[in-house]
Each structure stands twice: as structure tokens, then as C-alpha cells.
Enzyme design. Structure first.
Site, PDB file in Angstrom:
ATOM      1  N   ASP A 134       0.821  -1.218   0.000  1.00 53.64           N
ATOM      2  CA  ASP A 134       0.000   0.000   0.000  1.00 53.64           C
ATOM      3  C   ASP A 134       0.861   1.276   0.000  1.00 53.64           C
ATOM      4  O   ASP A 134       0.347   2.373   0.191  1.00 53.64           O
ATOM      5  CB  ASP A 134      -0.949   0.010   1.210  1.00 53.64           C
ATOM      6  CG  ASP A 134      -0.211  -0.004   2.549  1.00 53.64           C
ATOM      7  OD1 ASP A 134       1.043   0.011   2.550  1.00 53.64           O
ATOM      8  OD2 ASP A 134      -0.886  -0.027   3.594  1.00 53.64           O
ATOM      9  N   HIS A 136       3.452   1.902   2.072  1.00 54.16           N
ATOM     10  CA  HIS A 136       4.020   2.343   3.355  1.00 54.16           C
ATOM     11  C   HIS A 136       5.529   2.118   3.435  1.00 54.16           C
ATOM     12  O   HIS A 136       6.074   1.242   2.759  1.00 54.16           O
ATOM     13  CB  HIS A 136       3.298   1.699   4.557  1.00 54.16           C
ATOM     14  CG  HIS A 136       3.523   0.233   4.758  1.00 54.16           C
ATOM     15  ND1 HIS A 136       2.501  -0.657   5.019  1.00 54.16           N
ATOM     16  CD2 HIS A 136       4.650  -0.521   4.762  1.00 54.16           C
ATOM     17  CE1 HIS A 136       2.983  -1.866   5.183  1.00 54.16           C
ATOM     18  NE2 HIS A 136       4.292  -1.817   5.030  1.00 54.16           N
TER      19      HIS A 136
HETATM   20  C1  F6R Z   1       9.256  -3.779   8.400  1.00 52.17           C
HETATM   21  C2  F6R Z   1       8.659  -2.573   7.803  1.00 52.17           C
HETATM   22  C3  F6R Z   1       7.667  -2.682   6.695  1.00 52.17           C
HETATM   23  C4  F6R Z   1       8.056  -3.718   5.652  1.00 52.17           C
HETATM   24  C5  F6R Z   1       7.006  -3.751   4.541  1.00 52.17           C
HETATM   25  C6  F6R Z   1       7.339  -4.811   3.496  1.00 52.17           C
HETATM   26  O1  F6R Z   1      10.183  -3.431   9.409  1.00 52.17           O
HETATM   27  O2  F6R Z   1       8.955  -1.503   8.221  1.00 52.17           O
HETATM   28  O3  F6R Z   1       7.544  -1.432   6.076  1.00 52.17           O
HETATM   29  O4  F6R Z   1       9.305  -3.394   5.131  1.00 52.17           O
HETATM   30  O5  F6R Z   1       5.751  -4.024   5.100  1.00 52.17           O
HETATM   31  O6  F6R Z   1       7.244  -6.080   4.093  1.00 52.17           O
HETATM   32  P1  F6R Z   1       7.735  -7.377   3.318  1.00 52.17           P
HETATM   33  O7  F6R Z   1       9.208  -7.254   3.131  1.00 52.17           O
HETATM   34  O8  F6R Z   1       7.390  -8.521   4.254  1.00 52.17           O
HETATM   35  O9  F6R Z   1       6.992  -7.414   2.032  1.00 52.17           O
END
Ligand code: F6R
Length: 258
Positions: A134, A136
Site C-alpha cells: 500500500d 508504506h
Molecule cells: C518492516 C517494515 C515494513 C516492511 C514492509 C514490506 O520493518 O517496516 O515497512 O518493510 O511491510 O514487508 P515485506 O518485506 O514482508 O513485504
């Protein structure tokens, strides 16, 4: 923003590991911002192998993690504290590490102290980031203030669903986190974002080529003077200026390469 497109996850991890190696060689007492999630697992595996081979040394480095689930103690297997032990800290020697405390009794005070600790360490030299589907970064969900600092955030239903794979059921995923703010992240001297897979393709395009908007918190990185994005081919699929990004990378001066 520098956009580096690599064939697959393994190549993304080794390019990112090379950046960490350069950072630690240039400044052994670096302050590193770290992320959790699926994306950096390969990078951490590589860094552990490089540390064992004597190619990188974290023993004078200080680390600050981006976020932690509220309500999970560090001993909980799905806490980000447990993740960091499993993937990095139990394998390397690091001078000091910090992870927000998901069990803090006074969350606002804990967040203010986390910000103060980053400042007292001299600020973050290299901040590693994953990207939410999304848009973030950290857990700054769409609508987060682009000037925000470390604080409590409520996860979106989409992020809860994305993270449910790591829990027995979606109902077990905590709804709240403590996360560095977008402003905290922008304060790092170098931001390094990794994104893998087609599920991130829309978020990558919005982050790099869309408008700067709180609805895509990662787009705030367009304002950052030193931001590197490393993606695999699948995550790059929706980018429009791919040829130019490849051209820039091919023509990168030798002294700028990691
Ligand atoms: C984790 C964090 C999140 C993840 C994001 C992607 O510390 O800050 O922003 O980096 O949600 O997550 P993955 O890598 O599991 O797709």
C-alpha cells in the site's frame, strides 16, 4: 532517486549487501537503520556470510530498527525483536542495537526516547527500508504525515492481511505498531529501499513516478537527496522510465559503485 533494476531477489540482496559493505568500510561506527519482513531476509543472510568471511564488520556499528508490534514481547516468535535475533544479531557482533519496545507502558514517552537515542547516536547513516504493497515505509500507512516522528500507528486491514502469513491466523496479527515516522526516515543520510515481486509493482511505480503524497508515504523519498531503490524485474514491471534507469546504472562512474 537512483533506481537499480536487478534480475531477481538474489541479485537485489547482493547489490544491497555491497552498499552495506561500503558503508561499514568507509565508517565502521556507522549508525544503521534496519527493517524486518520478507524482503531483507536474503540481504541479512548475505551480510552474515560476509561477516563470517571477514568482509564486513558490524562490531563498531549501532543499529535502530524501524518498528515493532505493540503487545508482543521481544520473546514472542513473531516480534521483530525475535526476527532480528534470528536473521542477524545472533550471527554477528554489533556494538549496540535498538528496537522499539512493543510492551512499553508509556508509548508516547518511549517514542520520544527512541527519537532522542537516534539523535544522540548522531543520526542514521544508512536506512534500510522495505515497501508495503500500500506504499508504506516503516509502518507509516497511507495518510501518515510526511513530517511524522516515531509514534503509535494503527495498521491497515491490507497490511494485517499481508502480514498474516507469519501468524497462525489474521486475528493474531497485532493492529498497532510503534514505528519511526516518515520525518524520522527522511532524516537518515542515505535511504535504501528494497522491493521484490509483482505484488510491489504498483507501489514501486507510485513511489518513484507518482506525485508526492501522504497517500503513498514512500513517495516522500522523492524529496530525499540520497535515496537508492533496488528492485527485481517483477517489482519494476509498472515503471515507465525503465530504460533511463538502466542507462544511468550502466553509465554509473566507477567511484560511485559499491
Ligand atoms: C518492516 C517494515 C515494513 C516492511 C514492509 C514490506 O520493518 O517496516 O515497512 O518493510 O511491510 O514487508 P515485506 O518485506 O514482508 O513485504
Amino acid at each position: 532517486m537512483e533506481v537499480i533494476i536487478k534480475q531477481d531477489a538474489a541479485e537485489v540482496s547482493s547489490e544491497a549487501a555491497a552498499l552495506f559493505r561500503r558503508q561499514l568500510r568507509e565508517k565502521p561506527e556507522s549508525v544503521l537503520g534496519l527493517a524486518t519482513g520478507s524482503t531483507p531476509v536474503g540481504l541479512y543472510r548475505r551480510l552474515v556470510a560476509m561477516a563470517r568471511a571477514g568482509e564486513v564488520d558490524f562490531s563498531r556499528a549501532t543499529t535502530f530498527n524501524l518498528d515493532e508490534y505493540v503487545g508482543l514481547p521481544g520473546t514472542h516468535p513473531q516480534s521483530y525483536a525475535a526476527y532480528m535475533q534470528e536473521h542477524l544479531f545472533q550471527h554477528i557482533e554489533v556494538a549496540r542495537w535498538h528496537i522499539p519496545d512493543g510492551m512499553a507502558a508509556d508509548v508516547s514517552r518511549h517514542c520520544a526516547e527512541y527519537e532522542a537515542a537516534i539523535r544522540e547516536a548522531g543520526g542514521i547513516d544508512l536506512q534500510l527500508l522495505g515497501l508495503g504493497s500500500d506504499g508504506h515505509i516503516g509502518f507509516n500507512e497511507p495518510g501518515s504525515s510526511l513530517g511524522s516522528r516515531t509514534r503509535l500507528k494503527t495498521l491497515t486491514a491490507q497490511t494485517v492481511a499481508d502480514n498474516a502469513a507469519h501468524f497462525a491466523s489474521p486475528a493474531e496479527v497485532p493492529r498497532h505498531v510503534v514505528t519511526m515516522g516518515v520525518g524520522t526516515i527522511l532524516g537518515a543520510r542515505h535511504c535504501l529501499v528494497l522491493a521484490l515481486g509483482k505484488g510491489k509493482a504498483d507501489a514501486v511505480a507510485a513511489m518513484v513516478e507518482g506525485p508526492v503524497t501522504a497517500m503513498v508515504p514512500a513517495s516522500a523519498l522523492q524529496m530525499h537527496p540520497v535515496c537508492t531503490l533496488i528492485v527485481d524485474e517483477a517489482a519494476a514491471a509498472q515503471l515507465k522510465r525503465v530504460e533511463y534507469y538502466r542507462w544511468v546504472y550502466e553509465n554509473k562512474p566507477a567511484w560511485q559503485r559499491a
